[in-house]
Design a protein around this motif. Sequence first.
Motif, PDB file in Angstrom:
ATOM      1  N   VAL A  93       0.865  -1.177   0.000  1.00 42.83           N
ATOM      2  CA  VAL A  93       0.000   0.000   0.000  1.00 42.83           C
ATOM      3  C   VAL A  93       0.901   1.225   0.000  1.00 42.83           C
ATOM      4  N   GLY A  94       0.784   2.044  -1.033  1.00 40.14           N
ATOM      5  CA  GLY A  94       1.614   3.229  -1.107  1.00 40.14           C
ATOM      6  C   GLY A  94       1.896   3.620  -2.541  1.00 40.14           C
ATOM      7  N   GLN A  95       2.761   4.629  -2.690  1.00 38.80           N
ATOM      8  CA  GLN A  95       3.160   5.088  -4.015  1.00 38.80           C
ATOM      9  C   GLN A  95       3.905   3.968  -4.758  1.00 38.80           C
ATOM     10  N   HIS A  96       3.612   3.790  -6.043  1.00 35.54           N
ATOM     11  CA  HIS A  96       4.269   2.787  -6.890  1.00 35.54           C
ATOM     12  C   HIS A  96       4.081   1.362  -6.356  1.00 35.54           C
ATOM     13  N   ALA A  97       2.967   1.118  -5.683  1.00 32.01           N
ATOM     14  CA  ALA A  97       2.741  -0.219  -5.110  1.00 32.01           C
ATOM     15  C   ALA A  97       2.720  -1.289  -6.190  1.00 32.01           C
ATOM     16  N   GLY A  98       2.116  -0.976  -7.335  1.00 31.56           N
ATOM     17  CA  GLY A  98       2.035  -1.960  -8.406  1.00 31.56           C
ATOM     18  C   GLY A  98       3.398  -2.405  -8.899  1.00 31.56           C
ATOM     19  N   GLU A  99       4.333  -1.457  -8.990  1.00 30.80           N
ATOM     20  CA  GLU A  99       5.674  -1.808  -9.448  1.00 30.80           C
ATOM     21  C   GLU A  99       6.437  -2.592  -8.374  1.00 30.80           C
ATOM     22  N   ILE A 100       6.277  -2.206  -7.122  1.00 29.91           N
ATOM     23  CA  ILE A 100       6.955  -2.928  -6.033  1.00 29.91           C
ATOM     24  C   ILE A 100       6.456  -4.364  -5.955  1.00 29.91           C
ATOM     25  N   LEU A 101       5.147  -4.557  -6.187  1.00 31.38           N
ATOM     26  CA  LEU A 101       4.559  -5.892  -6.067  1.00 31.38           C
ATOM     27  C   LEU A 101       5.167  -6.878  -7.053  1.00 31.38           C
ATOM     28  N   ALA A 102       5.626  -6.393  -8.209  1.00 35.40           N
ATOM     29  CA  ALA A 102       6.118  -7.299  -9.251  1.00 35.40           C
ATOM     30  C   ALA A 102       7.209  -8.231  -8.732  1.00 35.40           C
ATOM     31  N   GLU A 103       8.039  -7.744  -7.821  1.00 36.41           N
ATOM     32  CA  GLU A 103       9.125  -8.579  -7.300  1.00 36.41           C
ATOM     33  C   GLU A 103       8.580  -9.745  -6.468  1.00 36.41           C
ATOM     34  N   PHE A 104       7.548  -9.491  -5.687  1.00 39.15           N
ATOM     35  CA  PHE A 104       6.931 -10.568  -4.903  1.00 39.15           C
ATOM     36  C   PHE A 104       6.198 -11.551  -5.822  1.00 39.15           C
ATOM     37  N   THR A 105       5.558 -11.041  -6.871  1.00 40.13           N
ATOM     38  CA  THR A 105       4.859 -11.908  -7.820  1.00 40.13           C
ATOM     39  C   THR A 105       5.838 -12.847  -8.504  1.00 40.13           C
ATOM     40  N   LEU A 106       6.970 -12.306  -8.958  1.00 39.94           N
ATOM     41  CA  LEU A 106       8.002 -13.129  -9.592  1.00 39.94           C
ATOM     42  C   LEU A 106       8.513 -14.191  -8.622  1.00 39.94           C
ATOM     43  N   ALA A 107       8.744 -13.800  -7.386  1.00 41.41           N
ATOM     44  CA  ALA A 107       9.262 -14.747  -6.390  1.00 41.41           C
ATOM     45  C   ALA A 107       8.261 -15.873  -6.146  1.00 41.41           C
ATOM     46  N   MET A 108       6.975 -15.528  -6.005  1.00 38.13           N
ATOM     47  CA  MET A 108       5.964 -16.568  -5.779  1.00 38.13           C
ATOM     48  C   MET A 108       5.862 -17.504  -6.975  1.00 38.13           C
ATOM     49  N   LYS A 109       5.880 -16.957  -8.176  1.00 43.80           N
ATOM     50  CA  LYS A 109       5.725 -17.769  -9.387  1.00 43.80           C
ATOM     51  C   LYS A 109       6.832 -18.798  -9.501  1.00 43.80           C
ATOM     52  N   HIS A 110       8.048 -18.414  -9.148  1.00 39.24           N
ATOM     53  CA  HIS A 110       9.195 -19.303  -9.362  1.00 39.24           C
ATOM     54  C   HIS A 110       9.729 -19.916  -8.069  1.00 39.24           C
ATOM     55  N   GLY A 111       8.943 -19.833  -7.007  1.00 40.14           N
ATOM     56  CA  GLY A 111       9.303 -20.514  -5.778  1.00 40.14           C
ATOM     57  C   GLY A 111      10.484 -19.917  -5.040  1.00 40.14           C
ATOM     58  N   LEU A 112      10.703 -18.612  -5.204  1.00 38.43           N
ATOM     59  CA  LEU A 112      11.801 -17.952  -4.495  1.00 38.43           C
ATOM     60  C   LEU A 112      11.293 -17.375  -3.179  1.00 38.43           C
ATOM     61  N   GLY A 113      12.067 -17.525  -2.131  1.00 45.26           N
ATOM     62  CA  GLY A 113      11.664 -17.022  -0.825  1.00 45.26           C
ATOM     63  C   GLY A 113      12.224 -15.640  -0.543  1.00 45.26           C
TER      64      GLY A 113
END
Length: 736
Positions: free
Chosen positions: A654-674
């Motif tokens: 939640v905050g400025q540029h949240a959508g761009e920050i989220l991309a890193e967590f999405t990539l990590a979840m997709k490829h099983g990175l912790g």
Amino acid sequence: MNRKKLVLIAIIALLVGLFIVFDGHQLLTLANLQAHQASLAQWIADNTLAAVGGFVLIYIAATALSLPGAAVLTLAGGAFFGNLLGLAAASVASTAGASLAFLAARFLFRDTLRQRYAETVRRMDRGIEKDGAFYLATLRLVPVFPFFLINLAMGLTGMKLRTYALVSWLAMLPGTFVYVNAGTQLAQIETLGDIVSPGVLGAFVLLGVFPLVAKFALGFVRRRRVYRGFQRPQQFDYNLVVIGGGSAGLVSAYIAAAVKAKVALIERDRMGGDCLNTGCVPSKALIKSAKAADTMRHADRYGLDSVPVQGSFANIMARVKRVIAQVEPHDSPERYRKLGVDCIAGSAEFVSPWEVAVTHHDGRRQILTARSIIIATGGRPAMPPIPGLERMEPLTSDTLWSLTEQPKRLVVLGGGPIGSELAQAFQRLGSQVIQLEQGDRLLAKEDPEVAELVQRQFERDGIDLRLRHRALEFAEEDGERVVYCGREGADNPEERVRIGFDRVLVAVGRSGNTRGLNLEALGIEPERNGTVPVEDDLSVRFPNVFACGDVAGPYQFTHAAAHQAWYASVNALFGQFRRFRVEYRVMPWVTFTGPEVARVGLSETEAQAQGVAYEVTRYGIDDLDRAIAESEDHGFIKVLTPPGKDRILGAVVVGQHAGEILAEFTLAMKHGLGLNKILGTIHPYPTWNEAAKYAAGEWKRAHAPQLVLRLLEKLHRWRRGKPGNAASTAVESQQL
């Protein structure tokens, strides 16, 4: 609950309790069967009738009470009675027991289910009346679900008992024979050498192969059955016809053309669909203008003089149209024709599972044939049945882009993502927005703390937010448009709140577009929200008809539509060889309010509802250097992980540029990175994405190995030397 139901529950509980007390689960095992085989065989030979009767009663009781051991009992039937008698006893007993479980579930629960979920039960019963016998046979032949669950679930439907018993008996008969036959071979095992005898091996092979053969046979029967009444063309005009030129349709056509299939794309309005023309693109252009106005109004945050915002709303809307025009070539017919797609302007309706009738804009009618067809007709804003609303010329996310004059007072119905984005944008551009939401908070799908942060910003922006307000009636009084609302929690339930306004924007959800497709010709019935029911491979009733995007659900996002389109197009073109099941495990989304709300995976509320064990790691964006430098130091990151592990279950920013920050967590979840992998990645300074690294650092700090750290502390103290020695060494150094 009436007395008869309580008595039945008590009897069932008593019998199950006795089963547990007397170790019934130990009796109905293969090991126990073999251990007592020899001693029982002679008694059974002398008392065959009594033995068969006892076996049937035990089998009926086990099945009716959903006790474990039915498979062992079926093997026992073959072991003790042989193929013919064992098959007869086991098949009759299993059918009788299943019917009793079916009746018990119906007696105990169906009335309650019908009272609470009347519409759902009616739809379920219509489906059972139409295809119930076939699907029951499918479940019996290919046991994807345990039989006891089928007994209980079917009891909740309107299926007739005689249909249930007959279909169950016939469909279970082949499987029962396989188990009984295996039991006759098990009876012959006396030494380890017997295990590799041809008879035993053959029985086990039959036991393992039967589900695969049954699945193949059922697939063949299902295909023949579903296409009954339709004549398949001898040849086809296209490999694939796509109905709808929005995000889902464009991606589907693009993929088909890329693999050199002949594909036609039919669009009755404008290419690009909602996203380009009325959704993502124009709304983000409007939001950017609103953000610029808010920055000017609060320029003192950056050491500048704040200035009153002046501008023409017509100019703002003209800019929105210029943005659309600039993006439009990406989705144009010209571009797709160059890619090899036949773009057809017109309306489409189904004639058969392989045929589509196209009515061109000049009135010409044409029949196209294709091996596969994809429905990608998108969605439209839902319009609630509120008295007087239609007379108010309501705006929706589809129609508001024709505005050239800014409403002074704008009522927004709905506190979801679309309503919240547009409410804030119009408020920041100078309208007085009154936002009505029936629930107790905005953004109901997000965690309460997320909604609260957005709500506080809305109040600072000046939005008149009315939570727990339900619009009851619209009217025009003395030349003024008004809406009357009911207010939840009011002292007087009959009290109605009167609100005056100039225009109303309806944003209470979306429905799938299926009008005019003639789906009834294919026997396809849309859901209540207009979406079509799809299988895991996105097929719709027929193996060659698919749906993707908003018309398929469950996620109505542009990126979800593109994600589904890959599965739909690949399955449509290559499904005869292999089919892929659509996967939604990692589905991100962003609400473009100020602050932005971006999420992927589980929220904390969802984790609690699903009983998922988790722990929370938080990082406040007010600590981020880049956020402080830009005076945007508000918001947070919250990450859910399994207790003690760094695997990401879900993340919200939640905050400025949240959508761009989220991309890193999405990539990590997709490829099983912790989170450890994110922490170990170099992030340039100072950037917004450092927030993801710092959130990972918070997790690491909370899971630091305390015992190891204490040992290291002692090690370092020892390496520095004892306090006395250290002091004397320092004195000697000074003297020198």
